[in-house]
Design a protein around this motif. Structure first.
Motif, PDB file in Angstrom:
ATOM      1  N   ASP A 120       6.271  17.100  -4.797  1.00  0.00           N
ATOM      2  CA  ASP A 120       6.548  15.670  -4.902  1.00  0.00           C
ATOM      3  C   ASP A 120       6.627  15.034  -3.267  1.00  0.00           C
ATOM      4  O   ASP A 120       6.171  14.092  -3.029  1.00  0.00           O
TER       5      ASP A 120
ATOM      6  N   TRP B  20       0.809  -1.269   0.044  1.00  0.00           N
ATOM      7  CA  TRP B  20       0.086  -0.160  -0.045  1.00  0.00           C
ATOM      8  C   TRP B  20       0.780   1.280  -0.004  1.00  0.00           C
ATOM      9  O   TRP B  20       0.422   2.259  -0.468  1.00  0.00           O
ATOM     10  N   ARG B  21       1.921   1.188   0.603  1.00  0.00           N
ATOM     11  CA  ARG B  21       3.020   2.165   0.560  1.00  0.00           C
ATOM     12  C   ARG B  21       3.419   2.530  -0.679  1.00  0.00           C
ATOM     13  O   ARG B  21       3.465   3.833  -1.269  1.00  0.00           O
TER      14      ARG B  21
ATOM     15  N   TRP C 143       3.407  15.359  -1.520  1.00  0.00           N
ATOM     16  CA  TRP C 143       2.300  14.204  -2.012  1.00  0.00           C
ATOM     17  C   TRP C 143       2.692  12.889  -1.758  1.00  0.00           C
ATOM     18  O   TRP C 143       1.954  12.237  -1.487  1.00  0.00           O
ATOM     19  N   ARG C 144       4.058  12.741  -1.679  1.00  0.00           N
ATOM     20  CA  ARG C 144       4.515  11.424  -1.410  1.00  0.00           C
ATOM     21  C   ARG C 144       4.091  11.269   0.208  1.00  0.00           C
ATOM     22  O   ARG C 144       3.686  10.113   0.571  1.00  0.00           O
TER      23      ARG C 144
ATOM     24  N   SER D  30       0.570   6.735  -6.821  1.00  0.00           N
ATOM     25  CA  SER D  30      -0.703   7.477  -6.901  1.00  0.00           C
ATOM     26  C   SER D  30      -0.629   9.024  -6.289  1.00  0.00           C
ATOM     27  O   SER D  30      -1.381   9.699  -6.645  1.00  0.00           O
ATOM     28  N   HIS D  31       0.804   9.349  -5.867  1.00  0.00           N
ATOM     29  CA  HIS D  31       0.958  10.650  -5.333  1.00  0.00           C
ATOM     30  C   HIS D  31       2.151  11.509  -5.811  1.00  0.00           C
ATOM     31  O   HIS D  31       2.272  12.614  -5.649  1.00  0.00           O
ATOM     32  N   SER D  32       3.106  10.563  -6.258  1.00  0.00           N
ATOM     33  CA  SER D  32       4.487  11.150  -6.611  1.00  0.00           C
ATOM     34  C   SER D  32       4.262  12.324  -7.771  1.00  0.00           C
ATOM     35  O   SER D  32       3.382  12.019  -8.424  1.00  0.00           O
TER      36      SER D  32
ATOM     37  N   HIS E  97      -1.945   5.641   3.042  1.00  0.00           N
ATOM     38  CA  HIS E  97      -2.037   4.273   2.685  1.00  0.00           C
ATOM     39  C   HIS E  97      -1.354   3.336   3.395  1.00  0.00           C
ATOM     40  O   HIS E  97      -1.428   2.032   3.249  1.00  0.00           O
ATOM     41  N   SER E  98      -0.325   3.817   4.510  1.00  0.00           N
ATOM     42  CA  SER E  98       0.492   2.653   5.190  1.00  0.00           C
ATOM     43  C   SER E  98      -0.470   1.995   6.121  1.00  0.00           C
ATOM     44  O   SER E  98      -1.674   2.455   6.546  1.00  0.00           O
TER      45      SER E  98
ATOM     46  N   GLY F 289       0.867  10.449   0.427  1.00  0.00           N
ATOM     47  CA  GLY F 289       0.620   9.074  -0.169  1.00  0.00           C
ATOM     48  C   GLY F 289       1.070   8.172   1.006  1.00  0.00           C
ATOM     49  O   GLY F 289       0.159   6.909   1.245  1.00  0.00           O
ATOM     50  N   ILE F 290       1.918   8.195   1.812  1.00  0.00           N
ATOM     51  CA  ILE F 290       2.106   7.405   2.695  1.00  0.00           C
ATOM     52  C   ILE F 290       1.357   7.459   3.891  1.00  0.00           C
ATOM     53  O   ILE F 290       0.770   6.231   4.433  1.00  0.00           O
TER      54      ILE F 290
ATOM     55  N   LYS G 153      -9.027   2.281 -10.995  1.00  0.00           N
ATOM     56  CA  LYS G 153      -9.763   2.185  -9.461  1.00  0.00           C
ATOM     57  C   LYS G 153     -11.059   2.160  -9.524  1.00  0.00           C
ATOM     58  O   LYS G 153     -11.809   3.166 -10.092  1.00  0.00           O
TER      59      LYS G 153
ATOM     60  N   TYR H 298       1.820   1.707  -3.570  1.00  0.00           N
ATOM     61  CA  TYR H 298       0.597   2.433  -4.349  1.00  0.00           C
ATOM     62  C   TYR H 298       0.421   3.909  -3.924  1.00  0.00           C
ATOM     63  O   TYR H 298      -0.003   4.424  -4.604  1.00  0.00           O
ATOM     64  N   GLY H 299       0.743   4.101  -2.659  1.00  0.00           N
ATOM     65  CA  GLY H 299       0.643   5.554  -2.156  1.00  0.00           C
ATOM     66  C   GLY H 299       1.721   6.180  -2.877  1.00  0.00           C
ATOM     67  O   GLY H 299       1.223   7.344  -3.167  1.00  0.00           O
ATOM     68  N   ILE H 300       2.843   5.948  -3.110  1.00  0.00           N
ATOM     69  CA  ILE H 300       3.730   6.429  -3.779  1.00  0.00           C
ATOM     70  C   ILE H 300       3.411   6.841  -5.373  1.00  0.00           C
ATOM     71  O   ILE H 300       3.515   7.821  -5.887  1.00  0.00           O
TER      72      ILE H 300
END
Lengths: 355, 355
Positions: free
Chosen positions: B269, A272-273, B272-273, A279-281, B280-281, B276-277, A354, A275-277
């Protein structure tokens, strides 16, 4: 000219169909090296000879129907821009070698892009048949069918004793390279992969990272292929390779199971981390993206992530290469700009599906 | 008993109001140390004396109205479970010292939780007034108003020459500690913070990380406060502190501006990263969470992130502490379980406010 169709989508139509064991085996491929009798190999042929070979492709290969495959479309390298050749290469429809050649070389492609026939690469003809999942036998049957039709219209360089003659001696005999693309994240995480690779190499089977440079395997994607082409039949070579692949599938599945048993939440966290990166980076280099994509693909296979297709890994691994990025941006991009475009493209892509 | 109300929400009501310069100054606080005449300081007092002081709080402090603040609710430490004391401590409504004490100690709280009066901490009374944003002058006025009413009902230990007498000599005089909580991510990223802290220390102003241990400042949150309490009036001390805070605000804003100019996309970046973490973590330790929260808060302040309140940093920094986590889980949790609960709580929290 159907160039547009071939370079527009990252994922070839055949790839979307799915196949057996596709949680681990992404695709299966048979490649045949074939040469024409009475012509020098392309590596030493003059321009007139090369042109004659290309003409044979036009007159003797292009006009025919190839069973279910239908007809093939021909793209001549001299008609393509560098960026277009690069995209075909990133889709693995042509080799870097062919992309680099200028004169009298071409590729013939089926609509599904599951058949590619390169002309005047290292050999006069390089036929490849691609299938989704673990379908080496099916790919071999399809390659043989294609090869039989071709053989009706072309005069192959063939020696009763040695078999098919090829430009490089390592291909002599069957002229065949059978390979599968495998996603092996759990074996990598467990640290066992290097030992396994050494053991497999001793069986005459090669394992190499398909993306990335040197020994690095970006996205934990490996190509497993036969090294020997001589002294065994095509069927035996494929059988031997299949045994090794079965064992790798088994080992990868065991390791995934063990990881689920001992550290499920850590594995979910990792997936999930990543995925978080993705979907957000806003800036991402290809090595990091590949690593995150591998985690996400594993998460899909383990049922952690819903609403994303398994093919996301194959697709984005292609989509995020420099050629595709620049094709998409419609302009040349510096590496730093590519990292930004890559992040944008991936964000859109992983959100799109999604539910 | 209004205990439930005070330990249910991480963020005190006063915090939600926002205030000036709240992109950098999270809150302003005035604390007064006061002691009763004719009683030993709590550090040396016997249990009977301590009980008498507590009785004075009950009879002379509790019954009164304190202007806009209204009445105060009293929580006796002996009535609270350890977990409840821990939560009040994490909300900074009581000190670790008070949370550790057993007998005859208490805290009186206003409904908004902007006023806290600890009884039998290091001093007989410790009054604190909290305001959102940069409002030291307002906090001072409120503290003085409270103090004046208290002084009508209590006989303070006061010396014409030395001022208010306190248990620890460093508080003698005004008995005042003025402080602000500041979020200084850009100064940290620029690597300038240590130099700045040294320079400020020489002005008799202390700068310390408010969360985390030792010199570490989790979440890039710093408390800036006066060290001197003697020889200057309350107003002068606050004026001096304000000048330093203004300068810090200025420097932090300049650095944020410079970073936006030179590396906007890298900053986006990073923000948002981190988002994202957090979103999602599945497992997260408090140091990493704090660092990500700091990035997200910066992203809100710079306009990168919409739909999340500025108060998310203050709130989650409290919410994710061990006491709150266990209060929320309604059971004791091992550190590893806390990391999982923390991740769950943060995921819910950062998604909740999303538009």
């Amino acid at each position: 000219m159907s160039l547009h169709k071939f370079i527009q989508q990252a994922l070839s139509p055949w790839h979307l169909k799915g196949g057996p064991d596709s949680d681990i085996v992404m695709s299966s491929r048979i490649r045949y090296a074939r040469n024409l009798n009475r012509y020098s190999f392309p590596t030493v042929a003059g321009s007139e000879e090369l042109q004659n070979v290309l003409n044979q492709a036009k007159t003797n290969v292009m006009p025919h129907e190839y069973g279910d495959v239908g007809r093939l479309s021909m793209l001549e390298m001299s008609d393509l821009k560098n960026i277009e050749k690069r995209v075909l290469m990133e889709k693995q429809l042509i080799s870097p070698n062919l992309a680099g050649s200028e004169k009298s070389s071409a590729v013939l492609l089926s609509d599904e892009e599951n058949i590619s026939l390169m002309v005047n690469e290292e050999d006069h003809f390089r036929l490849q048949c691609l299938f989704p999942g673990f379908q080496l036998t099916e790919a071999l049957a399809a390659a043989n069918q294609m090869d039989d039709i071709l053989e009706n219209h072309l005069e192959y360089a063939y020696d009763e004793e040695k078999g098919y003659l090829t430009s490089c001696p390592t291909n002599v005999g069957t002229g065949m390279r059978a390979s599968v693309m495998m996603h092996l994240p759990a074996l990598i995480m467990s640290g066992r992969m290097n030992t396994i690779i050494s053991a497999i190499n001793q069986l005459g089977i090669a394992v190499r990272g398909i993306y990335g440079e040197g020994s690095e395997a970006q996205g934990n994607v490996f190509q497993v292929s036969n090294q020997l082409t001589l002294g065994k039949s095509e069927e035996d070579i494929v059988d031997d390779l299949q045994s090794v692949v079965y064992e790798l599938i088994q080992k990868e599945r065991e390791m995934r199971g063990a990881m689920l048993d001992t550290s499920r939440v850590q594995l979910e966290d990792r997936v999930w981390r990543s995925y978080g990166i993705l979907s957000h980076s806003r800036v991402i280099q290809s090595a990091e993206a590949a690593s995150c994509l591998s985690d996400v693909r594993l998460g899909i296979d383990l049922g952690f992530i819903d609403g994303l297709s398994q093919s996301i890994l194959s697709e984005v691994m292609i989509l995020m290469q420099p050629g595709f990025l620049q094709q998409y941006a419609n302009e040349a991009l510096e590496p730093k700009e590519r990292d930004i475009r890559r992040a944008t493209l991936i964000r859109e892509r992983v959100k799109l599906e999604k539910i």
